[in-house]
Design an enzyme around this catalytic site. Structure first.
Site, PDB file in Angstrom:
ATOM      1  N   GLU A   1      19.191  54.932  47.310  1.00  0.00           N
ATOM      2  CA  GLU A   1      19.612  54.191  48.504  1.00  0.00           C
ATOM      3  C   GLU A   1      18.804  54.584  49.729  1.00  0.00           C
ATOM      4  O   GLU A   1      18.456  53.736  50.553  1.00  0.00           O
ATOM      5  CB  GLU A   1      21.115  54.381  48.769  1.00  0.00           C
ATOM      6  CG  GLU A   1      22.018  53.625  47.798  1.00  0.00           C
ATOM      7  CD  GLU A   1      21.792  52.113  47.829  1.00  0.00           C
ATOM      8  OE1 GLU A   1      21.328  51.584  48.848  1.00  0.00           O
ATOM      9  OE2 GLU A   1      22.078  51.465  46.803  1.00  0.00           O
TER      10      GLU A   1
ATOM     11  N   TYR B   1      25.828  51.414  56.142  1.00  0.00           N
ATOM     12  CA  TYR B   1      25.439  50.731  54.916  1.00  0.00           C
ATOM     13  C   TYR B   1      25.381  51.702  53.740  1.00  0.00           C
ATOM     14  O   TYR B   1      25.985  51.475  52.682  1.00  0.00           O
ATOM     15  CB  TYR B   1      24.077  50.024  55.072  1.00  0.00           C
ATOM     16  CG  TYR B   1      23.507  49.700  53.715  1.00  0.00           C
ATOM     17  CD1 TYR B   1      23.966  48.583  53.014  1.00  0.00           C
ATOM     18  CD2 TYR B   1      22.602  50.553  53.089  1.00  0.00           C
ATOM     19  CE1 TYR B   1      23.505  48.316  51.731  1.00  0.00           C
ATOM     20  CE2 TYR B   1      22.142  50.297  51.807  1.00  0.00           C
ATOM     21  CZ  TYR B   1      22.608  49.184  51.137  1.00  0.00           C
ATOM     22  OH  TYR B   1      22.174  48.933  49.876  1.00  0.00           O
TER      23      TYR B   1
ATOM     24  N   ASP C   1      24.010  44.683  53.824  1.00  0.00           N
ATOM     25  CA  ASP C   1      22.618  44.757  54.271  1.00  0.00           C
ATOM     26  C   ASP C   1      22.140  43.346  54.609  1.00  0.00           C
ATOM     27  O   ASP C   1      22.918  42.395  54.603  1.00  0.00           O
ATOM     28  CB  ASP C   1      21.734  45.420  53.202  1.00  0.00           C
ATOM     29  CG  ASP C   1      21.498  44.496  52.015  1.00  0.00           C
ATOM     30  OD1 ASP C   1      22.258  43.516  51.862  1.00  0.00           O
ATOM     31  OD2 ASP C   1      20.564  44.754  51.246  1.00  0.00           O
TER      32      ASP C   1
END
Length: 377
Positions: free
Chosen positions: A58, A141, A159
């Site tokens: 991520e 996020y 996102d």
DNA sequence: CACGCGTGGCT
DNA sequence: TAGCCAAGCGT
């Protein structure tokens, strides 16, 4: 039949046309199970993801395309297979593996985060959005993505891909960024109780491969029959964006000194900030209230060996638009004798060597404006 | 909180 | 072709 109150989805639009059923998470998950891309950080269906790997992927995926990350992820993981090995490393060796991936603050935060997890959380990532959010480099996020993907929590990472999918699905005409809260609410309502992590990844895959910014491939979309934008033929126009305000016009002056041998006087900009570390033509500060009448005084201070009377103002000006403000520079030109030495912190660069300088476009425009004869063909 | 961060893909 | 620009996070 869907019940009333379900996002108003069964109402007839504009009093005509068929009702469009609400999108279902199951529909998307079926597509995901079928079309799922096999990415290095994804575990086999039903497998238990390693939070360390989810986190690493991520962070790497922030602002960075899947294809690019794939080249770095496995090499990084081979060198640092666990959070303990990462935390035990030196920042330098982490940065070395990150080189080329960009946004190097991510690597610094990654390392800081690993150290913090090892030292303060016993080497295990916290499993709530709120606690994850406290760690360096983990924002809203990423916290939601890790909570959903690694811990199966019902979180909603949003996102740019997901914003686009939702805006089209519900034909949200409100422009971004004002639409963000509304898009988030709509996204949250779609998240299923089970498989929230797969659902999030499915949404992002959909946005990356089918519901693309330009020319979305609606024919292949698992939600094409429930997409309002598609029904209206306006998928490609959404999401709308408010053109970001240009910012106030700033003005300034640039002083081009050309030595008899053709060399041009330049200096280096401060390492930090706008055009940090780049080469520039010396000039005044850029400000909204710049007054051209102060230009000669500024020139005198910057470049004392040229007397005021020798400066020639070039007609017109150089315009340049930065991300957040437009700039208008007035250009002055002066000649200097062959043996002239550059003032402190400045240097002369031969005209033909200027191309090899870290000269931003703006400054190339300034030079071209000052010396138009160089550019005639 | 508006701004800048790095790179590569797009037109 | 080179300029434009994405779109999470920290400051």
């Amino acid at each position: 039949m869907t019940l009333a109150g379900d996002a108003g989805r069964t109402k007839r639009r504009g009093g005509s046309g068929p009702a469009i059923p609400a999108p279902s998470a199951q529909n998307l998950l079926r597509w995901y199970d079928r079309e799922r891309r096999d990415l290095p950080w994804r575990v086999a269906p039903g497998g238990r993801p390693d939070p360390y790997r989810v986190w690493l992927s991520e962070i790497m995926l922030q602002q960075t395309r899947v294809e690019t990350v794939a080249r770095y992820y496995e090499r990084f993981l081979a060198r640092f297979p666990t959070i303990e090995t990462l935390a035990a490393a030196r920042l330098d060796s982490v940065l070395k593996l990150w080189a080329g991936l960009g946004y190097y603050a991510r690597a610094r935060n990654l390392y800081a985060c690993a150290c913090e997890v090892v030292l303060r959380h016993d080497g295990r990532f916290p499993d709530t959005e709120e606690a994850l959010r406290e760690l360096p480099g983990i924002g809203p996020y990423t916290a939601a993505a890790i909570a959903a993907i690694a811990f199966g929590r019902k979180a909603t990472p949003v996102d740019g891909n997901i914003e686009r999918v939702i805006a089209r699905l519900f034909a949200i005409e409100t422009p971004l960024p004002a639409a963000k809260p509304e898009l988030r609410r709509l996204a949250e309502r779609l998240v299923p109780d089970e498989r929230a992590g797969d659902f999030a990844q499915a949404m992002m895959d959909l946005g990356a491969t089918i519901c693309t910014p330009k020319r979305p491939d609606c024919a292949l979309c698992p939600w094409n029959e429930v997409c309002i934008a598609r029904a209206r033929g306006e998928a490609e126009e959404l999401p709308r964006r408010t053109p970001k305000s240009e910012g106030a016009l700033r003005r300034g002056a640039a002083f081009v000194v050309v030595r008899e041998d053709g060399a041009v006087l330049v200096r280096r900009r401060p390492r930090e900030g706008l055009l940090g570390g780049m080469t520039e033509i010396p000039g005044t500060d850029w400000s909204a209230d710049f007054d051209l009448r102060n230009a000669s005084r500024a020139a005198n201070r910057l470049i004392p060996f040229v007397s005021a009377i020798e400066w020639r103002r070039r007609p017109g000006s150089v315009r340049h638009v930065f991300t957040h403000f437009p700039l208008e520079l007035t250009v002055f030109v002066a000649s200097a004798p062959k043996e002239t030495e550059a003032p402190r912190e400045m240097r002369f660069v031969k005209r033909e060597r200027l191309d090899g300088e870290a000269l931003p476009t703006l400054m190339r425009k300034v030079v071209a404006h000052a010396l138009p004869e160089d550019h005639q063909t």
